[in-house]
Structure formats: structure tokens, C-alpha cells
Design an enzyme around this catalytic site. Structure first.
Site, PDB file in Angstrom:
ATOM      1  N   GLY A  36       0.746  -1.339   0.020  1.00  0.00           N
ATOM      2  CA  GLY A  36      -0.063  -0.079  -0.139  1.00  0.00           C
ATOM      3  C   GLY A  36       0.851   1.266  -0.242  1.00  0.00           C
ATOM      4  O   GLY A  36       2.069   1.231  -0.597  1.00  0.00           O
ATOM      5  N   VAL A  90       2.314   2.801   2.251  1.00  0.00           N
ATOM      6  CA  VAL A  90       3.561   2.790   3.130  1.00  0.00           C
ATOM      7  C   VAL A  90       4.497   1.567   2.650  1.00  0.00           C
ATOM      8  O   VAL A  90       5.646   1.721   2.486  1.00  0.00           O
ATOM      9  CB  VAL A  90       3.092   2.554   4.707  1.00  0.00           C
ATOM     10  CG1 VAL A  90       4.286   1.887   5.393  1.00  0.00           C
ATOM     11  CG2 VAL A  90       2.463   3.603   5.099  1.00  0.00           C
ATOM     12  N   ASN A 121      -2.908  -2.477   6.333  1.00  0.00           N
ATOM     13  CA  ASN A 121      -3.774  -1.756   6.820  1.00  0.00           C
ATOM     14  C   ASN A 121      -4.272  -1.991   8.221  1.00  0.00           C
ATOM     15  O   ASN A 121      -4.476  -3.208   8.776  1.00  0.00           O
ATOM     16  CB  ASN A 121      -4.964  -1.513   5.891  1.00  0.00           C
ATOM     17  CG  ASN A 121      -5.292  -2.667   5.386  1.00  0.00           C
ATOM     18  OD1 ASN A 121      -4.888  -3.643   5.007  1.00  0.00           O
ATOM     19  ND2 ASN A 121      -6.821  -2.767   5.069  1.00  0.00           N
ATOM     20  N   PRO A 145      -7.443  -0.211   9.938  1.00  0.00           N
ATOM     21  CA  PRO A 145      -8.235   0.719  10.109  1.00  0.00           C
ATOM     22  C   PRO A 145      -9.119   0.654  11.543  1.00  0.00           C
ATOM     23  O   PRO A 145      -8.741   0.025  12.263  1.00  0.00           O
ATOM     24  CB  PRO A 145      -9.090   0.345   8.994  1.00  0.00           C
ATOM     25  CG  PRO A 145      -9.000  -1.179   8.887  1.00  0.00           C
ATOM     26  CD  PRO A 145      -7.796  -1.321   9.337  1.00  0.00           C
ATOM     27  N   SER A 166       3.107  -1.036  10.297  1.00  0.00           N
ATOM     28  CA  SER A 166       1.950  -0.453  10.695  1.00  0.00           C
ATOM     29  C   SER A 166       1.488   0.183  11.870  1.00  0.00           C
ATOM     30  O   SER A 166       2.466  -0.095  12.541  1.00  0.00           O
ATOM     31  CB  SER A 166       0.827  -1.727  10.636  1.00  0.00           C
ATOM     32  OG  SER A 166       0.824  -2.621   9.161  1.00  0.00           O
ATOM     33  N   THR A 167       0.897   1.270  11.732  1.00  0.00           N
ATOM     34  CA  THR A 167       0.221   1.729  13.234  1.00  0.00           C
ATOM     35  C   THR A 167      -0.534   1.017  13.902  1.00  0.00           C
ATOM     36  O   THR A 167      -1.548   0.596  13.251  1.00  0.00           O
ATOM     37  CB  THR A 167      -0.318   3.124  12.389  1.00  0.00           C
ATOM     38  OG1 THR A 167       0.610   4.055  11.815  1.00  0.00           O
ATOM     39  CG2 THR A 167      -0.531   4.108  14.079  1.00  0.00           C
ATOM     40  N   GLU A 181       6.000   4.299  10.972  1.00  0.00           N
ATOM     41  CA  GLU A 181       6.383   4.844   9.713  1.00  0.00           C
ATOM     42  C   GLU A 181       5.772   6.422   9.809  1.00  0.00           C
ATOM     43  O   GLU A 181       4.591   6.643  10.024  1.00  0.00           O
ATOM     44  CB  GLU A 181       5.643   4.491   8.329  1.00  0.00           C
ATOM     45  CG  GLU A 181       6.228   4.961   7.135  1.00  0.00           C
ATOM     46  CD  GLU A 181       7.604   5.464   7.053  1.00  0.00           C
ATOM     47  OE1 GLU A 181       8.556   4.666   7.084  1.00  0.00           O
ATOM     48  OE2 GLU A 181       7.906   6.784   7.012  1.00  0.00           O
ATOM     49  N   CYS A 198      -4.981   8.819   8.330  1.00  0.00           N
ATOM     50  CA  CYS A 198      -4.204   8.569   9.378  1.00  0.00           C
ATOM     51  C   CYS A 198      -4.655   9.362  10.775  1.00  0.00           C
ATOM     52  O   CYS A 198      -5.020   8.525  11.754  1.00  0.00           O
ATOM     53  CB  CYS A 198      -2.845   8.634   9.446  1.00  0.00           C
ATOM     54  SG  CYS A 198      -2.001   7.527   8.283  1.00  0.00           S
TER      55      CYS A 198
END
Ligand code: NAD
Ligand code: UDX
Length: 504
Positions: free
Chosen positions: A13, A15, A112, A114, A152-153, A182, A296
Site C-alpha cells: 500500500g 506505506v 492496513n 483501520p 503498520s500503526t 512510519e 491516519c
């Protein structure tokens, strides 16, 4: 230090793709494979028609993926680039997730994360379904001792969840899990990756943990070592959420003050400049506007607030929720102002929205404030809502508006929404222009004066204004047109954070 010669990045994606490209570009000795379950996305990564637009990305791919040695456009890259001869292509894209996990010494997780749509914590908690699925695949297929990296966050303590899952599916085999969030922004992904403000590596404070962290630090071979920060895993995970929450909080703070300005005669741009000059405050992220969007900020604040709530800290959760409330309120009050200023009715009127992506320089439309604004306008049944964004493909925008607002709103289905390729057509015979992004294209050359529109690609405002229906209205949601100049030629301007047309 553990030797790393192959990296597998899961998630192709916004990132995963750019990060892997930069890593491969600066480490010709490594093989970097990006895997994704989405075949169409991988096909596009393997073509010239990339799935996302980022300045400098295509050139980087042509070098790392195709082995091309043509000079990079990017100045910084050219100076740091280790390449002068034909290089071995070392960046691959594949849908064979299991095989590539199995071949890697280091695995980056860039899927992802979400906001959950349903069930426990719906609308607030992070949906870790994709992360859980790939962790299970890693547990089954990874080489013993491979290093796992969360890009990933994720909510704080997710590394523990990953370790538990690994133990369940692969008992007795040790894997180190690092956190390496990131911080890139859409539209500047490559330059952010090439010259990051910092690289954060969170690890366990054990010999193995620190060895793994050093191995990852070596992958960031192009980054000045003093910019690489080592922390414990939890700090690194939480720091990412906090970074986005703090940036978003500044925007909500200045937007809340913009409403006071509109009722007092103070000017929000003067306030931003005045307070931003204090080095303790700083000048960035103080631009008042229609509110923040993007994939984000919203989701990460929701995740932070939910984390606080689940830790039994409701006051903390409420504090961060307020940042989101102000953001929503700001967008809504701007769109409602449009309706109010047009005598409370949009019936029979054409309204033009300039800027549809969540910010300029990108075709990323995720959580764009423009969409919420359009929804509010549609409630008042205008004759037409005309949309133009120089960075977005009209067909894609049309499909998206149809999907999110219902296909009946589209002009092709007798609705009122039309998306244009050309700003002048979008604005022709319009009753009001609403500026939703601070694109340079929409900017007036303020000091040069109204007659001069000399910069390439800039809109010819005199031409646009001439073709507006009277009374000519411009609603400037990003503070980019010169209000005084516009008013002198009979345009009514309503901005954000200063007194609008007609005075207090
Ligand atoms: P994205 O939706 O663009 O990409 C994620 C990719 O993961 C998709 O292509 C999807 O098909 C793939 N994927 C999901 N489940 C998979 C599975 N089981 N197997 C293989 N592939 C799978 O997301 P993104 O914008 O790149 O964000 C990724 C992460 O990075 C998120 O946690 C996000 O919060 C974080 N992040 C994003 C940005 C940004 O600007 N977009 C910036 C910093 C951090
Ligand atoms: C953000 C963070 O900046 C980045 O570090 C993180 O990794 C991902 O989230 P991004 O979402 O790409 O990046 O965009 P950003 O440039 O930060 O802008 C976010 C939103 O805030 C946009 O809608 C923008 O218009 C708005 N914004 C930004 C303001 O309204 N005012 C400002 O002063 C700055």
C-alpha cells in the site's frame, strides 16, 4: 548482528510500496520483495501504471525494480545514490505471500489497520484483522529466527499480541518483534523516506532484541545514524499514535480559534504567524481550514482515545475525542455557512467544489473533508455540485462519490454531482466556489495583484470570477485567495478565521 540479505514486506500500500522501494534502492545487496493478496495491486506495482502517485517513486522503482541506471530526478537521491553502473534488480512484487515470507530474514508488516466498523469498540478501536492474519501466516511459514517488524500503526502492546500468536502457532521457535512506525506523509512519501526526521526502532531490552534492532538499523543505511532512535517496543508503538494525535490537536486548536476570529475581527493567519514565531510553539500545523482528513489522523486519535478508555482513563479518552469533535464541527460549520450565505437555499444553484483529495499533491481521498462538505450541500438539493481536483481522476472520484453517497446523486443517474477534468468548466455559471484544498493551482498570486495570474498552472481567477453567477461568491476553506483583492472586484468572499463579506 543478525545478517539480513532478504526482506519481505507484507502489504503493497501507501506505506509498504514506497518504503520497500527506498530500502531496495539504497541497499543493492538486499533483495526486497513486497507481497500482497491483492493481485490487481501487485500487477500495477509491476507496471508503469503504479497504484498510487508519489513524486520520485516511479524513478526509484525504475532503478530498484527494473535495474535502470538513468539519473534520478531527485536531487537528494542523486547525491546519496550508490549507483552509477547497471544494477541488479532487487525489488520484486508478488502475490505469493507464503513463499516470500519463508525466504526472508526480515519481515515488515505494513498491512492496513483501520478503525473497527462493527462489534466491540466499533468506530473507535483498531481493526487488527489483517495484522492477525499475516501474523498467523508468518508463524507458519517464516524461517526460525526471522526478525519481524511492525511498520503498520498499531495500538500500544500489539507486539505482545504478535509474540503470543507466534508462540501459539510455532511453539518453541523464537522470533524477535520490533516496532518501527512510519512517519511519511502522502504526497511527500519518497522525500520523507529519503530524509526522515527520525527513524524509531522499538525493541525488547534483551541481547536478542538489541541485536535485531541493530540489524534493522543497518537496513536504514542511507539515514544519518544520529537520526535513528532506539526505545522500548511499547514507547515506539505509542509514539506513533501520539505524533499523529499531537499534530491533529494543533489543527483543531487553531480551528477552534478561527471561529473566535470570525466573530471578533481578529485574523487567524495573523494569529498563526504571531504564535508560530515563538520557537516553543513553532509554525507548522497551524493552518486553519476546513479540518484535517486523510487515512491516519482520525483513525489514530480514535485508537488512542479507545486505548485510554480501555485502560480505565476516561478523562484522557475524552480529551483526545474533543480533537475529533472540533474537526467535525469545523467542516460542518463551513459547509452550513455556504448554505446560509446563499439565502438558506441551494435550489436551482450550481455549487463548485475545488479540491476533493484530503490535501493537495495527492490523489488520496481517504477521509477527505470535501466529501462531508458535499454531503451537507446535497441535503439542500442544489441543481449541481461540480467537483474539480487537479490530482484526482474524474472517473475515480465519480465512482467514489457514488459509492459513499449513493449512486443516485450522480448526474449520470439524474442526480446533481458532476466531476470535471477542467476547472473552468467546473466553475462556469456557478453560484459559489468552495475551496477545499490549498492547492497551488487554486492560489492567487496575492501580492502580484488581481490582474496578474502569471504562474504556470495557476487558475486564471479573473476569468473564473467573470463567469460566476451574481452575486459572485467564493468560500475559501483554506485561506488561499486574497480576500481584499477579490472583494474589490465585486466578489463576496467568506473565509475561515476572519470576518467575512459584509463585516461583523
Ligand atoms: P493500504 O490500505 O494502502 O495498504 C495495505 C495493504 O495491505 C493492502 O494492499 C492490502 O491488500 C494488504 N493486505 C491486507 N491484509 C493482507 C493480508 N492478509 N495478506 C497480504 N496483504 C494484505 O494501507 P497503508 O496506507 O499503506 O497503511 C498501512 C499501515 O501504515 C497502516 O497501519 C497505517 O496506519 C500506517 N501508516 C500509513 C501512512 C499513510 O500515509 N498512508 C503513514 C504512516 C503509517
Ligand atoms: C499524516 C502525518 O503528517 C504523517 O507523519 C503520518 O505518517 C501520516 O499522517 P498525511 O495524512 O499524509 O500525514 O497528511 P498531513 O500533511 O499531515 O495532513 C493531514 C491533514 O491535515 C490534511 O487534511 C491537511 O490539509 C490538514 N492540515 C495540515 C491542516 O488543516 N492544517 C495544517 O496546518 C496542516
Amino acid at each position: 548482528t543478525a545478517e539480513v540479505s532478504s526482506i519481505c514486506c507484507i502489504g503493497a500500500g501507501y506505506v509498504g510500496g514506497p518504503t520497500a522501494a527506498v530500502m531496495a534502492y539504497y541497499n543493492p545487496h538486499l533483495t526486497v520483495t513486497v507481497v500482497d493478496r491483492d493481485q490487481a495491486r501487485i500487477d500495477r506495482w509491476n507496471s508503469e501504471n503504479l497504484p498510487l502517485y508519489e513524486p520520485g517513486l516511479l524513478q526509484m522503482l525504475q532503478s530498484a525494480r527494473d535495474g535502470s541506471t538513468e539519473d534520478m530526478e531527485h536531487q537528494q537521491m542523486a547525491t546519496v545514490s550508490p549507483q552509477s553502473e547497471r544494477r541488479r534488480p532487487n525489488l520484486l512484487f508478488s502475490t505469493d505471500v507464503a513463499k516470500n515470507i519463508g525466504a526472508a530474514d526480515m519481515i515488515l508488516i505494513a498491512v492496513n489497520t483501520p478503525t473497527k466498523k462493527r462489534g466491540l469498540g466499533a468506530g473507535r478501536a483498531t481493526d487488527v484483522t489483517a495484522l492477525e492474519a499475516v501474523t498467523k501466516q508468518i508463524a507458519i511459514h517464516a524461517k526460525a529466527g526471522a526478525i519481524l517488524v511492525e511498520k503498520s500503526t498499531v495500538p500500544c502492546r500489539t507486539a505482545d499480541l504478535i509474540r503470543e500468536t507466534l508462540k501459539t502457532y510455532r511453539p518453541g521457535v523464537h522470533f524477535e518483534v520490533l516496532s518501527n512506525p512510519e512517519f511519511l506523509s502522502a504526497g511527500t512519501a519518497i522525500s520523507d523516506l529519503v530524509s526522515p526526521s527520525r527513524v524509531l526502532i522499538g525493541s525488547q531490552p534483551t541481547t536478542e532484541g538489541l541485536r535485531a534492532a541493530t540489524a534493522l538499523e543497518r537496513v536504514y543505511s542511507w539515514v544519518d545514524p544520529c537520526k535513528i532512535m532506539h526505545t522500548n517496543t511499547y514507547s515506539s508503538e505509542l509514539a506513533k499514535l501520539v505524533a499523529n494525535a499531537m499534530l491533529a490537536q494543533r489543527i483543531s486548536s487553531i480551528n477552534s480559534i478561527s471561529a473566535i476570529c470570525e466573530k471578533t475581527g481578529a485574523d487567524i493567519h495573523e494569529i498563526s504567524n504571531a504564535i508560530g514565531a515563538d520557537a516553543r510553539i513553532g509554525s507548522k500545523y497551524l493552518k486553519a481550514g476546513v479540518g484535517f482528513g486523510g487515512s491516519c489522523f482520525g483513525k489514530d486519535i480514535r485508537s488512542l482515545a479507545y486505548l485510554a478508555e480501555t485502560l480505565g482513563l476516561p478523562e484522557v479518552a475524552e480529551y483526545w475525542q474533543q480533537v475529533l469533535k472540533i474537526n467535525e464541527w469545523q467542516g460542518t460549520r463551513f459547509a452550513r455557512k455556504v448554505v446560509k450565505r446563499l439565502n438558506g437555499t441551494l435550489s436551482g444553484k450550481k455549487i463548485t467544489v475545488l479540491g476533493y483529495a484530503f490535501k493537495p499533491g495527492t490523489d488520496d481521498t481517504r477521509e477527505s473533508p470535501a466529501l462531508e462538505g458535499i454531503r451537507i450541500l446535497l441535503d439542500d438539493a442544489p441543481a449541481e455540485v461540480a467537483i474539480f481536483d487537479p490530482f484526482c481522476c474524474p472517473t475515480v472520484v465519480r465512482e467514489e462519490v457514488g459509492r459513499l453517497c449513493g449512486s443516485e446523486v450522480l448526474k449520470c443517474n439524474d442526480g446533481s454531482v458532476e466531476v470535471y477534468e477542467n476547472a473552468y468548466e467546473a466553475c462556469d455559471r456557478s453560484h459559489a466556489i468552495i475551496i477545499m484544498t490549498d492547492c497551488d493551482e487554486f492560489r492567487q498570486s496575492a501580492k502580484a495583484g488581481y490582474e496578474v495570474s502569471n504562474l504556470e498552472n495557476r487558475l486564471d481567477w479573473p476569468k473564473i470570477v467573470y463567469n460566476l453567477e451574481k452575486p459572485r461568491w467564493v468560500f475559501d476553506g483554506r485561506g488561499i485567495v486574497d480576500l481584499d483583492v477579490m472583494e474589490k472586484v465585486g466578489v463576496r468572499v467568506e473565509g475561515i478565521g476572519r470576518v467575512g463579506w459584509g463585516g461583523l
